[in-house]
Motif scaffolding. Structure first.
Motif, short mmCIF file in Angstrom:
data_model
loop_
_atom_site.label_atom_id
_atom_site.label_comp_id
_atom_site.label_asym_id
_atom_site.label_seq_id
_atom_site.Cartn_x
_atom_site.Cartn_y
_atom_site.Cartn_z
N ARG A 281 39.57 50.39 40.41
CA ARG A 281 39.57 49.23 39.50
C ARG A 281 40.34 48.07 40.13
O ARG A 281 39.86 46.92 40.13
CB ARG A 281 40.18 49.62 38.15
CG ARG A 281 40.26 48.47 37.16
CD ARG A 281 40.81 48.94 35.83
NE ARG A 281 39.86 49.81 35.14
CZ ARG A 281 40.15 50.50 34.05
NH1 ARG A 281 41.37 50.44 33.53
NH2 ARG A 281 39.24 51.25 33.46
N ASN A 282 41.53 48.34 40.64
CA ASN A 282 42.31 47.27 41.28
C ASN A 282 41.61 46.77 42.52
O ASN A 282 41.63 45.57 42.82
CB ASN A 282 43.71 47.77 41.63
CG ASN A 282 44.62 47.88 40.42
OD1 ASN A 282 44.15 48.06 39.30
ND2 ASN A 282 45.92 47.78 40.62
N ARG A 284 38.42 46.55 43.11
CA ARG A 284 37.31 45.65 42.76
C ARG A 284 37.82 44.29 42.31
O ARG A 284 37.06 43.33 42.28
CB ARG A 284 36.44 46.28 41.66
CG ARG A 284 35.73 47.55 42.09
CD ARG A 284 34.65 47.96 41.11
NE ARG A 284 35.12 48.09 39.75
CZ ARG A 284 35.67 49.19 39.24
NH1 ARG A 284 35.86 50.24 40.01
NH2 ARG A 284 36.03 49.23 37.97
N ASN A 285 39.11 44.21 41.94
CA ASN A 285 39.70 42.93 41.54
C ASN A 285 40.51 42.29 42.67
O ASN A 285 41.23 41.31 42.44
CB ASN A 285 40.58 43.14 40.31
CG ASN A 285 39.76 43.37 39.04
OD1 ASN A 285 38.96 42.53 38.66
ND2 ASN A 285 39.94 44.52 38.43
N GLY A 286 40.41 42.87 43.88
CA GLY A 286 41.04 42.25 45.04
C GLY A 286 42.47 42.67 45.30
O GLY A 286 43.14 42.06 46.15
N ASN A 296 47.20 40.99 47.61
CA ASN A 296 46.17 40.30 46.84
C ASN A 296 45.26 39.62 47.85
O ASN A 296 45.57 38.55 48.36
CB ASN A 296 46.79 39.28 45.89
CG ASN A 296 45.74 38.54 45.08
OD1 ASN A 296 44.53 38.73 45.26
ND2 ASN A 296 46.19 37.68 44.18
N ARG A 298 42.61 38.02 47.70
CA ARG A 298 42.05 36.72 47.37
C ARG A 298 42.99 35.58 47.76
O ARG A 298 42.56 34.42 47.80
CB ARG A 298 41.73 36.63 45.88
CG ARG A 298 40.62 37.56 45.41
CD ARG A 298 40.41 37.39 43.91
NE ARG A 298 39.37 38.27 43.39
CZ ARG A 298 38.07 37.98 43.38
NH1 ARG A 298 37.66 36.81 43.86
NH2 ARG A 298 37.19 38.83 42.89
N PHE A 330 35.27 38.58 49.26
CA PHE A 330 35.62 38.40 47.86
C PHE A 330 35.36 36.96 47.41
O PHE A 330 34.81 36.73 46.33
CB PHE A 330 37.09 38.77 47.62
CG PHE A 330 37.29 40.21 47.26
CD1 PHE A 330 37.26 40.61 45.93
CD2 PHE A 330 37.49 41.16 48.24
CE1 PHE A 330 37.43 41.95 45.59
CE2 PHE A 330 37.66 42.49 47.91
CZ PHE A 330 37.63 42.90 46.58
N ASP A 333 31.81 36.42 46.89
CA ASP A 333 31.26 37.29 45.86
C ASP A 333 30.25 38.27 46.44
O ASP A 333 29.20 38.53 45.84
CB ASP A 333 30.63 36.46 44.74
CG ASP A 333 30.50 37.24 43.43
OD1 ASP A 333 31.27 38.20 43.24
OD2 ASP A 333 29.62 36.91 42.62
N LEU A 338 33.79 44.65 47.41
CA LEU A 338 34.21 45.64 46.42
C LEU A 338 34.22 47.04 47.03
O LEU A 338 35.11 47.85 46.76
CB LEU A 338 33.27 45.60 45.21
CG LEU A 338 32.98 44.25 44.58
CD1 LEU A 338 32.11 44.42 43.33
CD2 LEU A 338 34.26 43.52 44.23
#
Length: 380
Positions: A281-282, A284-286, A296, A298, A330, A333, A338
């Motif tokens: 989960r983390n 996929r959020n970078g 991070n 991103r 990322f 997109d 991911l």
């Protein structure tokens, strides 16, 4: 076919309660302590079974009874010959009973002695999960380790509710064992039941639940109802209390935990098995977990950083791709981003527990843990 066995190989070294062991199932061995990637619907998100084996070295994965019951459905899984054949995973599988998912549908379910009536989050259709039916569903899914159907009380819960919930969980556990005794293993291999300790954050209830569970003499035991919003120190306190009151010769599974430092603290208190959706989960959020700390991806600071994603991780993917490229994926997109982040995080989690095992066997886990946790928490 043979029932699950557990061999304790090292414990109690350097003043720690950390343990190294070996679980044997009909689908292979699991070296503990172990982290189990979560494949809720029979798929670890963004990761293939080949990558789980070759890149991540996962030894066991999870499926979820609630979700697999709804999709693809038990009929399809039985026609395929079970989840192993359906998804192509030939190593051990554990299935969560679906209790946590059902009870998270607070507005769309009704708890009674018989079981839980709930509405599907997909189409609103109504279903009844009883302990007996949940055992039958997990038989049909074909997991090596199946979990008892329990009620997971929210945090905080008052004492009266926690006691009532625990007693219901215990009565349901008796029915789970009775149903398994009336039915046979499917697909030619042994399916093993783990009871679940409940009792919220009340010491007397937790001890009572541990004693009730221990008396069942199951091949392994689980600790539920933690990592549901309580402070970390409280989670550690109750993890230790439960570990101390569960059999030392059976694997102990702390459900739904957690961050890398949560896992090391759990190992230190005598836990053998962990699972959590956090790595994927983390990812996929970078947010990357690395051997140097938290990244991070991103963040603009990585835009021209051509160093490997994680130079300290012995994983081909983590060494091959750069932080700059992963950030680009990322920002653009791209789905590949991911996938790479998920592989990185799962590889890190498996590296962490494997390295912890090595230090347990070497007798220096405690000192290594103290050095490692500040590194894991730092933000790069």
């Amino acid at each position: 076919m043979a029932a699950l066995t557990f061999e304790l190989q090292a414990s109690g070294l350097q003043g720690s309660k950390a343990r190294a062991g070996k679980i044997r199932t009909d689908h292979g061995e699991i070296l503990t302590p172990i982290f189990m990637p979560v494949g809720t619907v029979g798929s670890v998100k963004a990761v293939t079974q080949q990558q789980l084996k070759q890149d991540i070295n996962a030894q066991i994965i999870l499926g979820n009874t609630y979700h697999l019951y709804l999709r693809p459905g038990i009929e399809v899984l039985e026609a395929a010959g079970g989840l192993h054949r359906f998804n192509g995973w030939d190593r051990p599988i554990l299935t969560d009973s679906g209790g946590y998912q059902v009870f998270s549908l607070a507005a769309n379910r009704k708890i009674k002695e018989e079981g839980v009536m709930f509405q599907s989050h997909i189409d609103g259709s109504r279903h009844l999960f009883t302990p007996e039916y949940v055992m039958d569903i997990q038989r049909a899914i074909g997991a090596d380790i199946i979990m008892a159907f329990d009620e997971c009380p929210p945090y905080p819960s008052d004492y009266s509710y926690a006691r009532k919930s625990m007693d219901l969980t215990h009565r349901w556990l008796n029915r789970c064992f009775e149903q398994l005794a009336r039915t046979e293993d499917k697909y030619g291999y042994t399916q093993n039941l783990f009871p679940i300790v409940q009792g919220s954050t009340y010491k007397d209830l937790r001890k009572a639940s541990c004693e009730f569970v221990a008396e069942k003499n199951a091949v392994g035991n689980a600790i539920g109802g933690l990592s549901v919003g309580e402070p970390e120190e409280m989670m550690y306190e109750f993890t230790e209390l439960c570990a101390e009151n569960l059999p030392a010769d059976k694997p102990r599974y702390l459900m739904g935990v957690g961050t890398p430092w949560n896992i090391l603290e759990g190992i230190d208190r005598g836990i053998d098995m962990f699972d959590c959706v956090m790595p994927t989960r983390n990812g996929r959020n970078g947010m990357l977990f690395t051997t140097q700390g938290l990244v991070n991806i991103r963040n603009k600071k990585w835009a021209a950083d051509f160093s490997p994603i994680d130079p300290g991780l012995p994983n081909e993917m983590s060494q091959y791709y750069t932080k700059a490229y992963l950030r680009h994926l990322f920002v653009a997109d791209e789905i590949l981003g991911l996938q790479l982040a998920s592989i990185q995080n799962l590889s890190f989690y498996l590296w962490l527990v494997t390295t912890a095992r090595g230090h347990i066997l070497a007798g220096d886990f405690s000192s290594w843990k103290q050095e490692m946790i500040p590194i894991l928490k730092q933000r790069l």
